[in-house]
Design an enzyme around this catalytic site. Sequence first.
Site, PDB file in Angstrom:
ATOM      1  N   PHE A  34       0.836  -1.195   0.000  1.00 52.30           N
ATOM      2  CA  PHE A  34       0.000   0.000   0.000  1.00 52.30           C
ATOM      3  C   PHE A  34       0.878   1.255   0.000  1.00 52.30           C
ATOM      4  CE2 PHE A  34      -2.260   3.470   2.008  1.00 52.30           C
ATOM      5  CZ  PHE A  34      -3.494   3.432   1.386  1.00 52.30           C
ATOM      6  N   GLU A 111      10.489   4.368  20.179  1.00 50.58           N
ATOM      7  CA  GLU A 111       9.366   3.734  20.872  1.00 50.58           C
ATOM      8  C   GLU A 111       8.880   2.546  20.064  1.00 50.58           C
ATOM      9  OE1 GLU A 111       6.344   6.708  21.119  1.00 50.58           O
ATOM     10  OE2 GLU A 111       7.233   7.652  22.855  1.00 50.58           O
ATOM     11  N   LYS A 113       6.046   0.566  17.969  1.00 52.44           N
ATOM     12  CA  LYS A 113       4.870   0.957  17.190  1.00 52.44           C
ATOM     13  C   LYS A 113       3.770  -0.056  17.503  1.00 52.44           C
ATOM     14  CE  LYS A 113       3.418   2.682  12.712  1.00 52.44           C
ATOM     15  NZ  LYS A 113       2.074   2.142  12.777  1.00 52.44           N
ATOM     16  N   ASP A 115       0.468  -2.042  17.610  1.00 56.40           N
ATOM     17  CA  ASP A 115      -0.436  -2.355  16.502  1.00 56.40           C
ATOM     18  C   ASP A 115      -1.875  -2.319  17.004  1.00 56.40           C
ATOM     19  OD1 ASP A 115      -1.193  -2.959  13.991  1.00 56.40           O
ATOM     20  OD2 ASP A 115      -0.495  -5.044  14.015  1.00 56.40           O
ATOM     21  N   TYR A 222       1.660   7.658  23.852  1.00 55.95           N
ATOM     22  CA  TYR A 222       2.829   7.961  23.029  1.00 55.95           C
ATOM     23  C   TYR A 222       2.971   9.435  22.647  1.00 55.95           C
ATOM     24  CZ  TYR A 222      -0.396   7.346  19.051  1.00 55.95           C
ATOM     25  OH  TYR A 222      -1.444   7.432  18.189  1.00 55.95           O
ATOM     26  N   LYS A 314       8.879   0.029   9.836  1.00 59.57           N
ATOM     27  CA  LYS A 314       7.966  -1.122   9.833  1.00 59.57           C
ATOM     28  C   LYS A 314       8.747  -2.407   9.680  1.00 59.57           C
ATOM     29  CE  LYS A 314       3.704   0.219   8.543  1.00 59.57           C
ATOM     30  NZ  LYS A 314       2.475  -0.160   8.535  1.00 59.57           N
ATOM     31  N   CYS A 411     -21.298 -31.737   1.182  1.00 55.00           N
ATOM     32  CA  CYS A 411     -20.531 -31.899   2.415  1.00 55.00           C
ATOM     33  C   CYS A 411     -19.521 -33.036   2.261  1.00 55.00           C
ATOM     34  CB  CYS A 411     -21.479 -32.203   3.566  1.00 55.00           C
ATOM     35  SG  CYS A 411     -20.608 -32.566   5.112  1.00 55.00           S
ATOM     36  N   CYS A 414     -20.805 -36.015   4.618  1.00 59.53           N
ATOM     37  CA  CYS A 414     -22.072 -36.750   4.489  1.00 59.53           C
ATOM     38  C   CYS A 414     -22.732 -36.543   3.129  1.00 59.53           C
ATOM     39  CB  CYS A 414     -23.038 -36.355   5.607  1.00 59.53           C
ATOM     40  SG  CYS A 414     -23.642 -34.662   5.462  1.00 59.53           S
ATOM     41  N   CYS A 429     -23.254 -27.136   5.998  1.00 63.60           N
ATOM     42  CA  CYS A 429     -23.884 -28.422   5.737  1.00 63.60           C
ATOM     43  C   CYS A 429     -25.197 -28.412   6.501  1.00 63.60           C
ATOM     44  CB  CYS A 429     -22.992 -29.562   6.222  1.00 63.60           C
ATOM     45  SG  CYS A 429     -23.889 -31.124   6.275  1.00 63.60           S
ATOM     46  N   CYS A 435     -25.036 -35.569  10.058  1.00 62.78           N
ATOM     47  CA  CYS A 435     -23.689 -35.378   9.486  1.00 62.78           C
ATOM     48  C   CYS A 435     -22.665 -35.804  10.559  1.00 62.78           C
ATOM     49  CB  CYS A 435     -23.479 -33.925   9.094  1.00 62.78           C
ATOM     50  SG  CYS A 435     -21.779 -33.581   8.600  1.00 62.78           S
TER      51      CYS A 435
HETATM   52  S1  IVH Z   1       3.313   8.979  17.154  1.00 60.21           S
HETATM   53  C1  IVH Z   1       2.167  12.824  15.157  1.00 60.21           C
HETATM   54  N1  IVH Z   1       4.082   6.776  18.359  1.00 60.21           N
HETATM   55  O1  IVH Z   1       0.850   4.643  14.313  1.00 60.21           O
HETATM   56  C2  IVH Z   1       2.635  11.431  15.364  1.00 60.21           C
HETATM   57  N2  IVH Z   1       2.284   6.623  16.808  1.00 60.21           N
HETATM   58  O2  IVH Z   1       1.022   5.432  11.414  1.00 60.21           O
HETATM   59  C3  IVH Z   1       1.604  10.638  16.006  1.00 60.21           C
HETATM   60  N3  IVH Z   1       1.350   4.378  16.612  1.00 60.21           N
HETATM   61  O3  IVH Z   1      -1.721   7.009  14.160  1.00 60.21           O
HETATM   62  C4  IVH Z   1       1.953   9.245  16.099  1.00 60.21           C
HETATM   63  N4  IVH Z   1       2.660   3.407  18.092  1.00 60.21           N
HETATM   64  O4  IVH Z   1      -1.910   5.192  15.928  1.00 60.21           O
HETATM   65  C5  IVH Z   1       3.231   7.319  17.470  1.00 60.21           C
HETATM   66  N5  IVH Z   1       4.854   4.951  19.557  1.00 60.21           N
HETATM   67  C6  IVH Z   1       3.998   5.476  18.667  1.00 60.21           C
HETATM   68  C7  IVH Z   1       3.019   4.710  18.003  1.00 60.21           C
HETATM   69  C8  IVH Z   1       2.186   5.324  17.076  1.00 60.21           C
HETATM   70  C9  IVH Z   1       1.658   3.225  17.239  1.00 60.21           C
HETATM   71  C10 IVH Z   1       0.290   4.493  15.584  1.00 60.21           C
HETATM   72  C11 IVH Z   1      -0.608   5.678  15.796  1.00 60.21           C
HETATM   73  C12 IVH Z   1      -0.502   6.482  14.537  1.00 60.21           C
HETATM   74  C13 IVH Z   1       0.023   5.498  13.559  1.00 60.21           C
HETATM   75  C14 IVH Z   1       0.837   6.205  12.520  1.00 60.21           C
END
Ligand code: IVH
Length: 674
Positions: A34, A111, A113, A115, A222, A314, A411, A414, A429, A435
């Site tokens: 993407f 930090e 990220k 999910d 965050y 990522k 199925c 059966c 089924c 069954c």
């Molecule tokens: S900072 C202005 N820190 O990732 C910056 N975002 O793709 C605001 N996310 O919308 C984001 N962990 O939902 C920040 N340690 C982290 C994060 C984080 C996850 C998410 C957040 C954001 C998205 C950005």
Amino acid sequence: MEARARIDALREELHAHNHRYYVLAEPAISDREFDALLEELSALEAAHPEWDDPTSPTRRVGGDLTDKFEKVAHQSPMLSLSNSYNAEEVAQWAERVKAGLPDEEVEFVIELKYDGVAISLWYAQGALVKALTRGDGTTGEDVRANVATIKTLPLRLASGAPDPLEIRGEIFFPWPGFEALNEKRKEAGEPEFANPRNTAAGTLKLQDSSVVATRPLDCMIYNVDADTMTALGVTSHSEAVQRAAEWGFKTPQGRALEVVQTVDEIMASVAHWEKARHDLDFAIDGLVVKVNRYSQQKRLGMTAKSPRWALAYKFETERVSTTLQGVKYQVGRTGAVTPVADLLPVQLGGTTVKNASLHNADQIAKLGLREGDTVFVEKGGEIIPKIVGVDGASASAGDLFSQAIEFPNACPECDTPLVRKEGEAQHYCPNTATCPAQVRGRINHFISRKAMNVDGLGKETVAQLVEAGLIRDVADLYRLTAEDLLPLERMAQKSVDNLLAGLEASKQVPFERVLFGLGIRHVGETVAKHLARALVHVEAFKTTSVEELMALEEIGPIVADSVATHFQDPAFLEVLDRLKAVGLQMEVVVEEPLGNALEGEVVVVSGVFDTMSRDEAKAAVTNHGGRLVGSISSKTTLVLAGDKMGPSKLQKAEKLGIPLMDEQTFLARIGVSE
Ligand code: IVH
């Protein structure tokens, strides 16, 4: 002209992917793919400002607005982050940062990220007043009632916190809770959730906060508004996060909030977390690198879409290719038919993968799978690996004789023609009664640990018994005799004795677990408990209408409808009658009182006791016929007074002329003397 056509094609494609991702929660391509498309579009648009379009997918950060919650404008836009995937891209970003801050030392903070889903929390006079989703980045939806169920978020801030305060973080669904939820759904015959992220997003949008409260979401902070922090004399992001912890928020600790100076150090952290991420009890999809000092963040500023002072790194989704050997079709106890890919075993994310889920017929058709195809398998945010594509260059792609995979019409167990309900992706089924897969599924559910917990009986034996025609439903289990069982393979006298004893013991299992074991769709362990307590006797289930069921605590229309349908089905009722006839528990048993020495007494228990805890004292009251109340009133007839009874209670009892009874007298009265 060529560029123009490409821009149009990319815009259309990206709009479609956004819709799949945000609205349908069914992404068709990976985040990385993407991003590659989005980047290509951005570059083309930058080169051709004459074809600007305010509705281009590059102009927004994704949208998920529905009409269920109040819309609220964000104090500042909720931006997304630009992404990177390798050391080179990180180095390029760091170069740009340094170029924007000539001759200055730059400190980075790393930090995780998380999910999950972004949330903006508003506090006024220390209280949580709003919790906004990202929405379209400018306007979000207030899901405060749902967010307030999250135990790790303060509803009230500790003293010393700024007022008002806007603070942002990520709400996510940790693995243990997510897996437990899926286990429950499986037991209730409901489809399992694919991944914690979509489930967290869906959960926040539920109308019923009491359902949200049963799902242990978590939240990590965050971002704290830079202006607010600057006013407090805080000059950097890492310091701000630590301050947020003092006000009661959950914030990252140790290496999950790391301050570094160089790109090499950033990459060392990446290397660390690429492994260590698997030890976390929640999912992360990368790291976020931020310029630490506020003054520098401010000078770097932002683009329309993301801050220049932050970068997401990522993790590569692990993807391998292997051969599709065929597809098996599993029939569950509710009759749902699930295709499962049979793969040439391959290593992926530390485990050997032999199977991949294919969800339903549409998925197979969309991928255009043929037997012998080389397929790409990924284990992203999901627990179960999935097939994400077919290698077009693989041998079978051009092979006209290779077998296209076609979803069966009948199925596999059966041979009954399958049905697909209007608007549903699953095939079923319809042969519920005979069954063999459904029969086995129902019996296995009935004997499982949380239901009847039948010792000495397992899945293999159930399969043998069904195969031999000895059992067709759960009630048949109780007709089994040693003569039936002994001739079976691997059945010695001892295992026969164990099995029969296990069945006999299961007759004492409480009604709520019998009800759960019956496998009524949408009736999991908890719902069964509520229903049993509310209706008490199995007979009541037959005469309670859908409306009456819906009026009960925790029972919604789907459950009510399912319960009512089952209790009107003659085949189901026939099995129920036979279970009752063999002596299974068909009503909630109210504990027999131990005595009636306190009959007619309305009792308040207060203070501490020498020989029993307060709870034991309370239990003793009810066990001997007394009725417990929480506070003293004119209706109270007796106060069981321990040491340290509060003065106000004493006064009240005196004023109303209610007798106080000490521990020794109480024990003597109920016939317990030391
Ligand atoms: S900072 C202005 N820190 O990732 C910056 N975002 O793709 C605001 N996310 O919308 C984001 N962990 O939902 C920040 N340690 C982290 C994060 C984080 C996850 C998410 C957040 C954001 C998205 C950005």
